[in-house]
Design an enzyme around this catalytic site. Structure first.
Site, PDB file in Angstrom:
ATOM      1  N   ARG A  49     -42.195  29.054  13.990  1.00 53.22           N
ATOM      2  CA  ARG A  49     -42.501  28.680  15.374  1.00 53.22           C
ATOM      3  C   ARG A  49     -41.322  27.948  15.988  1.00 53.22           C
ATOM      4  O   ARG A  49     -40.659  27.143  15.322  1.00 53.22           O
ATOM      5  CB  ARG A  49     -43.741  27.783  15.438  1.00 53.22           C
ATOM      6  N   HIS A  51     -40.882  25.236  18.658  1.00 55.53           N
ATOM      7  CA  HIS A  51     -41.779  24.277  19.310  1.00 55.53           C
ATOM      8  C   HIS A  51     -40.972  23.265  20.103  1.00 55.53           C
ATOM      9  O   HIS A  51     -40.114  22.577  19.548  1.00 55.53           O
ATOM     10  CB  HIS A  51     -42.626  23.556  18.254  1.00 55.53           C
ATOM     11  N   GLU A  53     -40.570  19.799  22.118  1.00 45.58           N
ATOM     12  CA  GLU A  53     -41.145  18.461  22.017  1.00 45.58           C
ATOM     13  C   GLU A  53     -42.201  18.207  23.090  1.00 45.58           C
ATOM     14  O   GLU A  53     -42.014  18.521  24.260  1.00 45.58           O
ATOM     15  CB  GLU A  53     -40.029  17.426  22.170  1.00 45.58           C
ATOM     16  N   CYS A  67     -50.276  21.785  23.003  1.00 49.72           N
ATOM     17  CA  CYS A  67     -49.071  21.672  22.171  1.00 49.72           C
ATOM     18  C   CYS A  67     -49.345  21.080  20.796  1.00 49.72           C
ATOM     19  O   CYS A  67     -48.901  21.609  19.770  1.00 49.72           O
ATOM     20  CB  CYS A  67     -48.009  20.843  22.888  1.00 49.72           C
ATOM     21  N   GLN A  70     -51.180  23.461  18.622  1.00 51.14           N
ATOM     22  CA  GLN A  70     -50.318  24.550  18.173  1.00 51.14           C
ATOM     23  C   GLN A  70     -49.399  24.102  17.044  1.00 51.14           C
ATOM     24  O   GLN A  70     -49.196  24.835  16.076  1.00 51.14           O
ATOM     25  CB  GLN A  70     -49.492  25.081  19.346  1.00 51.14           C
ATOM     26  N   GLY A  93     -41.517  18.341  28.235  1.00 50.61           N
ATOM     27  CA  GLY A  93     -41.977  18.733  29.569  1.00 50.61           C
ATOM     28  C   GLY A  93     -41.392  20.046  30.055  1.00 50.61           C
ATOM     29  O   GLY A  93     -41.061  20.176  31.231  1.00 50.61           O
ATOM     30  N   ARG A  94     -41.283  21.037  29.168  1.00 46.58           N
ATOM     31  CA  ARG A  94     -40.637  22.321  29.485  1.00 46.58           C
ATOM     32  C   ARG A  94     -39.241  22.097  30.050  1.00 46.58           C
ATOM     33  O   ARG A  94     -38.778  22.805  30.938  1.00 46.58           O
ATOM     34  CB  ARG A  94     -41.489  23.170  30.439  1.00 46.58           C
ATOM     35  N   ASP A 126     -40.116  26.511  34.261  1.00 45.47           N
ATOM     36  CA  ASP A 126     -39.735  26.328  32.857  1.00 45.47           C
ATOM     37  C   ASP A 126     -38.224  26.198  32.787  1.00 45.47           C
ATOM     38  O   ASP A 126     -37.499  27.145  33.065  1.00 45.47           O
ATOM     39  CB  ASP A 126     -40.222  27.514  32.020  1.00 45.47           C
ATOM     40  N   ARG A 128     -36.473  25.288  30.012  1.00 43.19           N
ATOM     41  CA  ARG A 128     -35.995  25.279  28.633  1.00 43.19           C
ATOM     42  C   ARG A 128     -34.934  26.339  28.368  1.00 43.19           C
ATOM     43  O   ARG A 128     -34.917  27.394  28.993  1.00 43.19           O
ATOM     44  CB  ARG A 128     -37.171  25.486  27.675  1.00 43.19           C
ATOM     45  N   THR A 149     -46.275  32.431  18.618  1.00 42.95           N
ATOM     46  CA  THR A 149     -46.103  32.042  20.022  1.00 42.95           C
ATOM     47  C   THR A 149     -46.991  32.891  20.909  1.00 42.95           C
ATOM     48  O   THR A 149     -47.373  34.010  20.542  1.00 42.95           O
ATOM     49  CB  THR A 149     -44.635  32.197  20.468  1.00 42.95           C
TER      50      THR A 149
END
EC number: 3.5.4.25
Length: 205
Positions: A49, A51, A53, A67, A70, A93-94, A126, A128, A149
């Site tokens: 995964r 992931h 934060e 989150c 998951q 926070g994306r 988003d 990220r 995911t």
């Protein structure tokens, strides 16, 4: 992006003992972590995964998102499989950071959805990035992935980096009355692949 490996230690968890590998992005100063379980066989697809934060969900048990559910389910699935990995990326926070995430939550309390809140603060839905994952996976010896995911952007990002995603494994857990609208927005506006059938309902009180 310059990712530097720093150190490895044992990480005992309720699901078994993982290895925790520390990495530093020398350009941004951000610190990322890879967790591995068992002996990873590079010739086989590895369950894993990516992931990002989430302090509120991962550490503070927030029911506003899925989150934390998951992360725990992914760790449990990996332990049951006997091998696997989690890349824990510092993209709270994306990608907008913790304080901006709290600002976004304030707007959500006033009626905005998760996408609208980000946009009102001047951010994309988003923010990220995933280019740090390739050197991290290379270090832990992962070439092929069975990726846990619901997010097609993660699958796309990995493929663009030359990482073979052999299978996408749905990870739909933690639905409750506090995050129903959030999950619906992730599905309808962010393209997350979810189906009502797969949801596990928890903490309905």
């Amino acid at each position: 992006m310059s990712i530097k490996y720093v150190a490895t230690s044992k990480l005992p968890t309720p699901w078994g003992v993982f290895a925790m590998h520390g990495f530093e992005d020398t350009e941004t100063g951000k610190e990322h972590v890879a967790l591995t379980f068992g002996e990873l066989d590079a010739s086989q697809p590895i369950l894993g995964r990516i992931h990002s934060e989430c302090l509120t969900g991962d550490a503070l048990f927030s029911l506003r998102c899925d989150c934390g559910f998951q992360l725990q389910t992914a760790m449990q699935n990996i332990a049951e499989a006997g091998q696997g990995f989690i890349l824990y990326l510092r993209q709270e926070g994306r990608g907008i950071g913790l304080l901006n995430k709290i600002r976004a939550y304030e707007l959500q309390d006033q009626g905005a959805n998760t996408v609208e809140a980000n946009e009102r603060l001047g951010f994309a839905a988003d923010m990220r990035k995933y280019d740090m994952i390739k050197p991290m996976l290379e270090k832990i010896g992962v070439q092929q992935v069975k990726l846990m995911t619901n997010n097609p952007r993660k699958v796309k990002a990995m493929k663009e980096l030359g990482i073979a995603v052999i299978e996408r494994v749905p990870l739909q857990v933690g639905k409750n009355r506090y995050n129903e609208a959030y999950l619906k927005t992730k599905s309808t506006e962010l393209g997350h692949m979810m189906s009502e059938y797969h949801f596990t309902e928890e903490h309905q009180d």
